[in-house]
Write a protein that holds these residues in place. Structure first.
Motif, PDB file in Angstrom:
ATOM      1  N   ARG A   7       0.907  -1.386  -0.048  1.00 25.72           N
ATOM      2  CA  ARG A   7       0.271  -0.022  -0.117  1.00 25.72           C
ATOM      3  C   ARG A   7       1.046   1.390   0.056  1.00 25.72           C
ATOM      4  O   ARG A   7       0.694   2.194  -0.828  1.00 25.72           O
ATOM      5  N   LYS A   8       1.965   1.163   0.916  1.00 25.11           N
ATOM      6  CA  LYS A   8       2.984   2.293   0.885  1.00 25.11           C
ATOM      7  C   LYS A   8       3.613   2.658  -0.325  1.00 25.11           C
ATOM      8  O   LYS A   8       3.583   3.824  -0.974  1.00 25.11           O
ATOM      9  N   ASP A  11       1.096   4.203  -2.809  1.00 25.46           N
ATOM     10  CA  ASP A  11       0.763   5.587  -2.570  1.00 25.46           C
ATOM     11  C   ASP A  11       1.977   6.456  -2.871  1.00 25.46           C
ATOM     12  O   ASP A  11       1.633   7.528  -3.290  1.00 25.46           O
TER      13      ASP A  11
END
Length: 415
Positions: free
Chosen positions: A361-362, A365
């Motif tokens: 997810r990081k 993002d």
């Protein structure tokens, strides 16, 4: 219509183990995309890996079809598979798939396994999946059908036969003659689908399927390799033939033909397989055993010893990091592991692979990438990180187009 997918249990959709959070997302995404049934298999038949997938699939609202990878050895007996079926049903399986990935299951024995399951669990749907490479499959289909098998996997031209499935036209006629009530084939639809598939073959797919995949050969019975492996095996042999023959020339030995080397490879697979614990020869373990046999063969041809080239992923299999092997690892490999400071693992293999979705997810993002509908883009990155990054950068498409152009040019030059 119920749609169907294959999954590799601990390995998800890839060749290496997957964290629990990614495995759970796998089923959630695929259910949202319209998949009804998951055919879950562990290449080692380790029920811990399969039963976890049964649980995750059901949590996502899917039908869990637990799979037994079929092969033939002193370990893989009728009793072994009957006991395996008991464990899978106790673990919550809605259906059982008999995955005869190499097509070497012996027809009568397969019939006995189906008969056992049907007599004990009459409400469990059984599906038979068998490749035709060694030649047993039509007889196997007839035996399992007579024993109560509910569904037979079939193929159609131009992908049936060879290392694929028996063609639906033949299977229907055989079962009809045996007294089974089987539906008619809509030949107009069959020919339309056949034409569409041929268009894909002509456009790009056919350039990645070796001609050898069209052949049946009973040589596959001895080594037990699945038909899907023959393409990569023949590519490996072609790639290494020149190197091996150079070594033989220096030793004053006659050159091998590709067929000579293929038979040597089959013999080496038969030597390696029991010594690494009889893993059923299905992805990824068929690749591991094949690669190890190839490494051994190359070393032997150079006058060196076996087992001097073992990749880390092969060691992981040998050491139990993908699951429990069906058989015992040979003493010489245990000694080699100890010499190299490698330890055997006896716990649950899933414990070795911690959750990673937050990391992915990081990354998404940071790159400004969308997670996608139902997190499907997040899932693709988490399941296939290198491939997804290459896709997002455009490298994957450029590499594919360049490779396809090269294959088309090579074919034109041959023509």
């Amino acid at each position: 219509i119920q749609t169907h997918m294959l999954d590799r249990a601990l390995n998800g959709l890839r060749m290496s183990p997957v964290p629990v959070d990614v495995r759970k997302l796998f089923y959630k995404v695929k259910k949202a995309q319209g998949v009804d049934i998951t055919r879950c298999f562990c290449g080692l038949n380790d029920t811990r890996n399969i039963i976890d997938s049964i649980k995750y699939a059901k949590e996502a609202g899917m039908i869990a079809q637990a799979t037994m990878c079929l092969t033939v050895s002193k370990v893989h007996t009728v009793e072994y598979y009957c006991n395996l079926a008991d464990e899978l049903v106790a673990g919550g399986a809605d259906e059982i798939c008999m995955k005869d990935m190499a097509g070497i299951g012996r027809p009568v024995s397969l019939g006995k396994i189906v008969s056992y399951i049907k007599s004990k669990y009459p409400n469990i749907t059984i599906q038979y999946h068998g490749q035709t490479g060694p030649g047993f499959t039509p007889a196997s289909i007839l035996e399992v059908a007579k024993a109560g098998c509910d569904i037979i996997d079939v193929g159609m031209e131009p992908l049936s036969w060879g290392t694929g499935h028996a063609d639906v036209i033949m299977v229907r006629e055989m079962l009809k003659d045996a007294g089974f009530d089987v539906p008619e084939i809509n030949m107009a639809a069959y020919m339309r689908a056949r034409t569409l598939t041929q268009e894909f073959m002509d456009d790009f797919l056919g350039y990645y399927i070796p001609e050898s995949n069209r052949r049946l050969t009973s040589l596959l019975i001895g080594c037990g390799l699945p038909g899907g492996m023959m393409g990569s095996l023949m590519n490996d042999l072609t790639t290494n033939l020149e190197s091996i023959n150079k070594s033989r020339a220096k030793q004053g030995k006659p050159a091998y033909t590709t067929d000579d080397l293929m038979v040597k490879m089959f013999d080496e697979v038969a030597y390696v397989w029991p010594r690494v614990g009889f893993p059923p020869l299905v992805t990824p373990f068929s690749q591991y055993v094949k690669n190890l046999a190839l490494f051994n063969l190359m070393q032997l041809e150079k006058g060196k010893e076996r087992w001097t080239m073992i990749a880390d992923n092969i060691w992981d299999m040998i050491l139990g990091k993908s699951g429990k092997l069906p058989g015992e690892v040979a003493p010489e490999l245990k000694e080699l592991a100890a010499k190299q400071g490698r330890e055997f693992f006896t716990g649950n293999p899933q414990d070795l692979y911690p959750d990673k979705l937050d990391e992915f997810r990081k990354e998404m993002d940071a790159n400004g990438w969308e997670y996608g509908q139902d997190d499907e883009e997040l899932f693709e990155l988490a399941m296939h990180p290198e491939q997804y990054r290459a896709y997002k950068s455009g490298k994957a498409k450029a590499d594919f187009e360049a490779d396809l152009a090269a294959k088309k040019a090579a074919k034109a030059n041959v023509g």
